[in-house]
Scaffold this active site. Sequence first.
Site, PDB file in Angstrom:
ATOM      1  N   SER A  50      33.955 -16.472  92.548  1.00  0.00           N
ATOM      2  CA  SER A  50      33.289 -15.214  92.921  1.00  0.00           C
ATOM      3  C   SER A  50      32.450 -14.729  91.747  1.00  0.00           C
ATOM      4  CB  SER A  50      34.337 -14.145  93.264  1.00  0.00           C
ATOM      5  OG  SER A  50      33.718 -12.886  93.418  1.00  0.00           O
ATOM      6  N   TYR A  73      42.022  -9.551  91.317  1.00  0.00           N
ATOM      7  CA  TYR A  73      41.176 -10.514  92.038  1.00  0.00           C
ATOM      8  C   TYR A  73      40.126 -11.101  91.091  1.00  0.00           C
ATOM      9  CZ  TYR A  73      37.661 -12.338  95.310  1.00  0.00           C
ATOM     10  OH  TYR A  73      36.754 -13.140  95.973  1.00  0.00           O
TER      11      TYR A  73
HETATM   12  P1  NAD Z   1      38.009 -15.595 104.919  1.00  0.00           P
HETATM   13  O1  NAD Z   1      39.094 -14.564 104.924  1.00  0.00           O
HETATM   14  O2  NAD Z   1      37.246 -15.859 106.157  1.00  0.00           O
HETATM   15  O3  NAD Z   1      38.564 -16.991 104.392  1.00  0.00           O
HETATM   16  C1  NAD Z   1      39.652 -17.111 103.533  1.00  0.00           C
HETATM   17  C2  NAD Z   1      40.409 -18.339 103.942  1.00  0.00           C
HETATM   18  O4  NAD Z   1      41.501 -18.550 103.050  1.00  0.00           O
HETATM   19  C3  NAD Z   1      40.994 -18.205 105.349  1.00  0.00           C
HETATM   20  O5  NAD Z   1      40.698 -19.363 106.092  1.00  0.00           O
HETATM   21  C4  NAD Z   1      42.482 -18.105 105.108  1.00  0.00           C
HETATM   22  O6  NAD Z   1      43.253 -18.709 106.124  1.00  0.00           O
HETATM   23  C5  NAD Z   1      42.631 -18.890 103.814  1.00  0.00           C
HETATM   24  N1  NAD Z   1      43.877 -18.510 103.157  1.00  0.00           N
HETATM   25  C6  NAD Z   1      44.214 -17.296 102.668  1.00  0.00           C
HETATM   26  N2  NAD Z   1      45.498 -17.322 102.216  1.00  0.00           N
HETATM   27  C7  NAD Z   1      45.950 -18.579 102.435  1.00  0.00           C
HETATM   28  C8  NAD Z   1      47.194 -19.223 102.222  1.00  0.00           C
HETATM   29  N3  NAD Z   1      48.262 -18.593 101.697  1.00  0.00           N
HETATM   30  N4  NAD Z   1      47.317 -20.518 102.587  1.00  0.00           N
HETATM   31  C9  NAD Z   1      46.273 -21.166 103.150  1.00  0.00           C
HETATM   32  N5  NAD Z   1      45.074 -20.623 103.381  1.00  0.00           N
HETATM   33  C10 NAD Z   1      44.920 -19.336 103.033  1.00  0.00           C
HETATM   34  O7  NAD Z   1      37.057 -15.137 103.756  1.00  0.00           O
HETATM   35  P2  NAD Z   1      35.810 -15.818 103.037  1.00  0.00           P
HETATM   36  O8  NAD Z   1      34.962 -14.705 102.631  1.00  0.00           O
HETATM   37  O9  NAD Z   1      35.242 -16.931 103.836  1.00  0.00           O
HETATM   38  O10 NAD Z   1      36.506 -16.397 101.719  1.00  0.00           O
HETATM   39  C11 NAD Z   1      36.402 -17.740 101.299  1.00  0.00           C
HETATM   40  C12 NAD Z   1      36.406 -17.794  99.768  1.00  0.00           C
HETATM   41  O11 NAD Z   1      35.222 -17.161  99.280  1.00  0.00           O
HETATM   42  C13 NAD Z   1      37.584 -17.065  99.139  1.00  0.00           C
HETATM   43  O12 NAD Z   1      38.101 -17.824  98.055  1.00  0.00           O
HETATM   44  C14 NAD Z   1      36.949 -15.775  98.620  1.00  0.00           C
HETATM   45  O13 NAD Z   1      37.645 -15.238  97.517  1.00  0.00           O
HETATM   46  C15 NAD Z   1      35.568 -16.256  98.259  1.00  0.00           C
HETATM   47  N6  NAD Z   1      34.540 -15.201  98.181  1.00  0.00           N
HETATM   48  C16 NAD Z   1      34.188 -14.481  99.292  1.00  0.00           C
HETATM   49  C17 NAD Z   1      33.205 -13.472  99.176  1.00  0.00           C
HETATM   50  C18 NAD Z   1      32.738 -12.653 100.360  1.00  0.00           C
HETATM   51  O14 NAD Z   1      31.942 -11.710 100.171  1.00  0.00           O
HETATM   52  N7  NAD Z   1      33.170 -12.937 101.575  1.00  0.00           N
HETATM   53  C19 NAD Z   1      32.609 -13.242  97.947  1.00  0.00           C
HETATM   54  C20 NAD Z   1      32.995 -13.988  96.842  1.00  0.00           C
HETATM   55  C21 NAD Z   1      33.959 -14.978  96.974  1.00  0.00           C
END
Ligand code: NAD
Length: 252
Positions: A150, A163
């Site tokens: 991130s 985080y």
């Molecule tokens: P999302 O909630 O759609 O995806 C997160 C995924 O992680 C889900 O599929 C969930 O099932 C999985 N997950 C969470 N806990 C888990 C566990 N204990 N075991 C197995 N799987 C688990 O959200 P996203 O935004 O697509 O996030 C994906 C990645 O991108 C994450 O690492 C997040 O930190 C990062 N990210 C997202 C953003 C944003 O703005 N959405 C920004 C920066 C970084």
Amino acid sequence: MAVTEQRSEKRVALVTGSTSGIGRTIAMRLAEDSFSVVFHSKSSVAAGQTLAAAYPSSSYFQADLADQNQTCGLISDVLARYGRLDVLVNNAGISAAIPHTSLKEASPEIWRSLYDVNVIAPWTLIAEAETALREAASPERPSCILNISSHAGVRPKGASIPYAVSKAALNHMTKLLALNLAPLIRVNAIAPGLVDTPMSRDWTAAQTLWAERSPMGRGAQPEEIAQLASMIVASHYLTGEIIISDGGLHLT
Ligand code: NAD
């Protein structure tokens, strides 16, 4: 980790947390790039099976990455099914929204749960997959680890300090492993800014910030992160990079 006799001819990519958001689009993109893709989630079994059924030679496995045994079991399952692993995308992650000034709200339990999924699970998956990733690699086409961190791991920002620190740890892990796993395994990270996914749907302050302050005037769509992931996977000389994709917000 032992690899089965039945070795897939096609290259294999495991994308964790790939039934929603960024992981889903990365997995779909890699399937279009001719990988056999392993979709994975903690609980959305039906969604994972439907996605896997849409792409020939792809699969779905369920595992809670907060559980060390299930995390190790995920790599065993992939190797038992395909006999190889070429690309590991550590995308699964969790967040916690806590004001940066509310120190006591950021309890040790919250720190531990964020570290379990955002730091220790990627480490465990990499350690379990290392032998298979080496065996699948050649000097001309190294295997690839891609961590989704991130912008909060690069700048003093983010949903909460735990985080942001967990993502900074993942970034530093990326560089240390790039140095130590080369030349047969490349390790890079994408550090997204705001991306339109289930995780960020109620991040209204961030949505306003990106609309008003970022040079691109908006957050990213997950497909835009998937396109970057596809480029990184195909860039056989690239390693040790933390690529910020935040629409230029870090410049302001
Ligand atoms: P999302 O909630 O759609 O995806 C997160 C995924 O992680 C889900 O599929 C969930 O099932 C999985 N997950 C969470 N806990 C888990 C566990 N204990 N075991 C197995 N799987 C688990 O959200 P996203 O935004 O697509 O996030 C994906 C990645 O991108 C994450 O690492 C997040 O930190 C990062 N990210 C997202 C953003 C944003 O703005 N959405 C920004 C920066 C970084």
